[in-house]
Scaffold this active site. Structure first.
Site, PDB file in Angstrom:
ATOM      1  N   HIS A 153      32.636   0.636  19.950  1.00 56.36           N
ATOM      2  CA  HIS A 153      33.710   1.287  19.081  1.00 56.36           C
ATOM      3  C   HIS A 153      33.446   1.330  17.606  1.00 56.36           C
ATOM      4  O   HIS A 153      33.685   2.355  16.992  1.00 56.36           O
ATOM      5  CB  HIS A 153      35.178   0.803  19.517  1.00 56.36           C
ATOM      6  CG  HIS A 153      35.574   0.958  20.666  1.00 56.36           C
ATOM      7  ND1 HIS A 153      36.533   2.017  21.010  1.00 56.36           N
ATOM      8  CD2 HIS A 153      35.774   0.208  21.633  1.00 56.36           C
ATOM      9  CE1 HIS A 153      37.055   2.010  22.186  1.00 56.36           C
ATOM     10  NE2 HIS A 153      36.724   0.946  22.905  1.00 56.36           N
ATOM     11  N   ASP A 160      38.902   4.634  24.159  1.00 55.98           N
ATOM     12  CA  ASP A 160      39.486   4.367  25.369  1.00 55.98           C
ATOM     13  C   ASP A 160      40.527   5.346  25.582  1.00 55.98           C
ATOM     14  O   ASP A 160      41.419   5.670  24.684  1.00 55.98           O
ATOM     15  CB  ASP A 160      40.154   2.992  24.899  1.00 55.98           C
ATOM     16  CG  ASP A 160      39.207   1.605  24.715  1.00 55.98           C
ATOM     17  OD1 ASP A 160      38.333   1.927  25.001  1.00 55.98           O
ATOM     18  OD2 ASP A 160      39.697   0.587  24.234  1.00 55.98           O
ATOM     19  N   GLU A 241      36.145  -1.184  32.889  1.00 55.66           N
ATOM     20  CA  GLU A 241      37.102  -0.608  32.337  1.00 55.66           C
ATOM     21  C   GLU A 241      37.125   0.736  32.669  1.00 55.66           C
ATOM     22  O   GLU A 241      36.392   1.399  32.165  1.00 55.66           O
ATOM     23  CB  GLU A 241      37.187  -0.932  30.739  1.00 55.66           C
ATOM     24  CG  GLU A 241      37.390  -2.428  30.338  1.00 55.66           C
ATOM     25  CD  GLU A 241      37.193  -2.916  29.041  1.00 55.66           C
ATOM     26  OE1 GLU A 241      37.385  -3.954  28.352  1.00 55.66           O
ATOM     27  OE2 GLU A 241      36.785  -1.976  28.285  1.00 55.66           O
ATOM     28  N   HIS A 244      37.394   3.123  29.339  1.00 53.43           N
ATOM     29  CA  HIS A 244      36.202   3.042  28.117  1.00 53.43           C
ATOM     30  C   HIS A 244      35.233   3.976  28.379  1.00 53.43           C
ATOM     31  O   HIS A 244      34.475   3.943  29.517  1.00 53.43           O
ATOM     32  CB  HIS A 244      35.857   1.658  28.204  1.00 53.43           C
ATOM     33  CG  HIS A 244      34.962   1.426  27.194  1.00 53.43           C
ATOM     34  ND1 HIS A 244      35.201   0.695  25.911  1.00 53.43           N
ATOM     35  CD2 HIS A 244      33.565   1.543  27.080  1.00 53.43           C
ATOM     36  CE1 HIS A 244      34.028   0.606  25.242  1.00 53.43           C
ATOM     37  NE2 HIS A 244      33.134   1.053  25.959  1.00 53.43           N
TER      38      HIS A 244
END
Length: 270
Positions: A153, A160, A241, A244
């Site tokens: 990130h 996200d 995830e 993500h």
């Protein structure tokens, strides 16, 4: 008169300067105009596509830490210009299905990553465990791959996100409500307004794994829709995830640590 002539020359010079400045500003890319405090190559997402819904969790207290995270001074999605352009393409595709993206985190300062690390080592603070990691030991979040000491990130091209119906308004958040496990079925867990994606956002649990079949067929189909649509725009998923995604052809290889601050144009995020 000599004095009047000099004044006329000064006026003409000022007009030339103003006109020249206006031409320069017109020629500048969005990344230079949208947020003057941002490093070159970064933009506020709402300047690229204001229709994408934003619910930047780490700027508030509804996240696994339970408070605003260091480095988040505003609930703004900041991304590399390239990533923002790619998300705009995703949004256009979803709009044909009367759907929209909702982003929960975008660029993340390195100081926020450090904040997560220090929080994970502090057993005294587990206020949000019942919702975000009901079955996971917080001290193992880094080892299990839910958090990283160097987050993608921070390079500005990782997001996200999820999918919501369009048009959409964020459901009101009642801070006095009891926490509900992110692993509960849709309708029983916290209502974030998304289509059923199997868990809530930042559900640090095995059910958050993209291909976990225990979430049910409908949620798996919705995850596949998100995954395939993002892949067509140049993003790769993260198996642990479902929310993500990283831009494959990202422009920056190093992480950044500038703060997530309000846009200079002053317009509130959706």
């Amino acid at each position: 008169m000599p004095g009047a002539s000099r004044r006329k020359r000064r006026v003409r010079a000022s007009l030339v300067l103003v006109t020249g400045l206006a031409l320069i500003l017109t020629a500048l890319p969005v990344s230079a105009l949208a947020g003057t405090a941002l490093p070159r190559g970064f933009v506020y997402l709402r300047d690229a596509d204001p229709t994408i819904v934003q619910d930047i969790r780490y700027a508030g207290s509804h996240n696994f830490v339970g408070r605003p995270v260091k480095g988040y001074l505003a609930a703004e999605c900041i991304l590399s210009d390239r990533a923002a352009t790619a998300l705009k393409a995703v949004q256009n595709t979803l709009a044909e299905k009367k759907l929209s993206l909702i982003v929960w985190d975008c660029y993340r300062p390195r100081r926020a990553v450090d904040d997560f690390l220090q929080w994970s080592k502090d057993p005294a603070h587990a206020e949000m465990k019942a919702e975000f990691y009901p079955r996971t030991d917080k001290q193992k979040l880094f080892a299990l791959g839910y958090l990283a000491t160097r987050s993608a990130h921070s390079r500005g091209s990782t997001v996200d996100l999820g999918i919501v119906p369009s048009p959409f308004s964020l459901p009101p958040r009642n801070p006095v409500l009891a926490l509900k496990a992110c692993t509960l079925p849709k309708g029983e867990r916290f209502e974030d307004g998304t289509i059923d994606l199997g868990t809530g956002y930042d559900c640090l649990d095995g059910m958050g794994n993209t291909s976990n079949a225990s979430v049910g067929e409908a949620a798996l189909r919705n995850r596949q829709l998100l995954k395939s649509t993002m892949a067509k725009a140049g993003f790769r998923p993260y198996a642990r995830e479902w929310w993500h995604f990283e831009l494959v052809n990202e422009p920056f290889s190093q992480g950044f640590d500038f703060e997530v601050s309000p846009s200079s144009n002053g317009r509130p995020a959706r």
